[in-house]
Motif scaffolding. Structure first.
Motif, PDB file in Angstrom:
ATOM      1  N   GLU A  53       0.816  -1.221   0.000  1.00  0.00           N
ATOM      2  CA  GLU A  53       0.000   0.000   0.000  1.00  0.00           C
ATOM      3  C   GLU A  53       0.845   1.264   0.000  1.00  0.00           C
ATOM      4  O   GLU A  53       0.356   2.351   0.305  1.00  0.00           O
ATOM      5  N   LEU A  55       2.732   4.034  -2.062  1.00  0.00           N
ATOM      6  CA  LEU A  55       2.666   4.579  -3.415  1.00  0.00           C
ATOM      7  C   LEU A  55       3.903   5.429  -3.655  1.00  0.00           C
ATOM      8  O   LEU A  55       4.253   6.274  -2.827  1.00  0.00           O
ATOM      9  N   GLY A  67       0.972   6.905   1.209  1.00  0.00           N
ATOM     10  CA  GLY A  67       0.363   5.614   1.534  1.00  0.00           C
ATOM     11  C   GLY A  67       0.857   5.115   2.875  1.00  0.00           C
ATOM     12  O   GLY A  67       1.113   5.897   3.795  1.00  0.00           O
ATOM     13  N   ASN A  68       1.024   3.833   2.975  1.00  0.00           N
ATOM     14  CA  ASN A  68       1.419   3.263   4.265  1.00  0.00           C
ATOM     15  C   ASN A  68       2.128   1.934   4.081  1.00  0.00           C
ATOM     16  O   ASN A  68       2.023   1.305   3.031  1.00  0.00           O
ATOM     17  N   GLN A 141       0.206  -0.400  11.075  1.00  0.00           N
ATOM     18  CA  GLN A 141       0.414   0.390   9.864  1.00  0.00           C
ATOM     19  C   GLN A 141       1.174   1.666  10.187  1.00  0.00           C
ATOM     20  O   GLN A 141       0.862   2.342  11.167  1.00  0.00           O
ATOM     21  N   VAL A 143       1.490   5.141   8.650  1.00  0.00           N
ATOM     22  CA  VAL A 143       0.839   5.961   7.625  1.00  0.00           C
ATOM     23  C   VAL A 143       1.693   7.196   7.367  1.00  0.00           C
ATOM     24  O   VAL A 143       2.072   7.900   8.299  1.00  0.00           O
TER      25      VAL A 143
HETATM   26  C1  LIG Z   1      -3.090   2.796   3.253  1.00  0.00           C
HETATM   27  O1  LIG Z   1      -2.768   3.079   1.907  1.00  0.00           O
HETATM   28  C2  LIG Z   1      -3.784   2.698   0.986  1.00  0.00           C
HETATM   29  C3  LIG Z   1      -3.237   2.951  -0.416  1.00  0.00           C
HETATM   30  O2  LIG Z   1      -2.770   4.263  -0.532  1.00  0.00           O
HETATM   31  C4  LIG Z   1      -5.059   3.477   1.263  1.00  0.00           C
HETATM   32  O3  LIG Z   1      -6.072   3.066   0.405  1.00  0.00           O
HETATM   33  C5  LIG Z   1      -5.479   3.241   2.715  1.00  0.00           C
HETATM   34  O4  LIG Z   1      -6.606   4.060   3.016  1.00  0.00           O
HETATM   35  C6  LIG Z   1      -4.323   3.572   3.652  1.00  0.00           C
HETATM   36  N1  LIG Z   1      -4.686   3.286   5.026  1.00  0.00           N
HETATM   37  C7  LIG Z   1      -4.573   4.197   5.984  1.00  0.00           C
HETATM   38  C8  LIG Z   1      -4.945   3.740   7.345  1.00  0.00           C
HETATM   39  O5  LIG Z   1      -4.185   5.327   5.764  1.00  0.00           O
END
Ligand SMILES: *[C@@H]1O[C@H](CO)[C@@H](O)[C@H](O)[C@H]1NC(C)=O
Length: 210
Positions: A53, A55, A67-68, A141, A143
């Motif tokens: 996830e 980017l 992203g994360n 995660q 973020v």
């Molecule tokens: C993590 O990254 C994904 C892809 O960018 C995104 O869709 C998702 O909402 C993100 N999650 C958080 C908790 O920010």
């Protein structure tokens, strides 16, 4: 992705400043390379982080990251994590050690320390409240706020151009000092190239140096 900055950071830590600029070009096909002939129980960078996830996009200013990432390493929150990184230079086909070596005996104590280089280039952009998790709690995660990672630096001093790699190892120890059954090992390779000074305000941003 994150730890590719480590190589650049290490190059800047150990050099004195005098006015030349260097650029680190990291090959984009595969940033993290698995270590050769690993001991049993050694995982590569995918054993540490899930990058699916994260980017990234490359443009003139550097790499835009958003992203994360999700922690994956199966260790305990109270474990001590030791990080070692050794930079090597490719000299006529042979990897030679350099003086650029880092040992961080208790990484969790300094992961978000403002005085650390990786804070400047990496952990300051983590925007959720996970500092107490360090890299130790799988499923956590990290973020990111969107940020631009510029891989241009101005260490000054003599600096052989060419190919470098950083060999990075993470080990975790429980409270009795016993190492956990898995450790993380990976390498990052890049080409260090001298670049002509650009006017300030040019396309390339220079990383601030201590
Ligand atoms: C993590 O990254 C994904 C892809 O960018 C995104 O869709 C998702 O909402 C993100 N999650 C958080 C908790 O920010």
């Amino acid at each position: 992705m994150d730890l590719e900055v480590l190589l650049l950071v290490m190059l800047t830590i150990f050099t004195h400043t005098r006015g030349e600029r260097y650029e680190l070009l990291v090959s984009d096909e595969e940033i993290f390379i698995s270590c050769q002939d690993p001991d049993p129980g050694t995982l590569d960078v995918n054993g540490l982080l899930d990058f699916s996830e994260l980017l990234t996009s490359l443009d003139a200013d550097g790499i835009t990251i958003s992203g994360n990432v999700t922690l994956k390493w199966d260790i305990q929150q109270t474990d001590r994590v030791q990080v070692t990184a050794n930079v090597m230079h490719l000299d006529r086909g042979t990897w030679m050690p350099t003086v650029l070596n880092i040992i961080v005996n208790d990484f969790c104590k300094v992961m978000y320390d403002k005085n650390q280089y990786w804070f400047q280039y990496w952990t300051q952009y983590v925007i959720n409240d996970v500092q107490d998790k360090c890299v130790n709690v799988p499923g956590t995660q990290l973020v990111y706020e969107t940020f631009i990672l510029s891989l241009t630096a101005s260490p000054t001093g003599t600096f052989p151009q060419g190919r470098y790699k950083a060999h990075v190892m993470l080990r975790a120890y429980d409270s009795s000092g016993t190492e956990r059954p898995t450790r993380i090992c990976f390498e990052v390779q890049g080409d260090v190239k001298k670049v002509r000074p650009t006017k300030s305000g040019g396309a390339k941003k220079s990383l601030p140096l201590a």
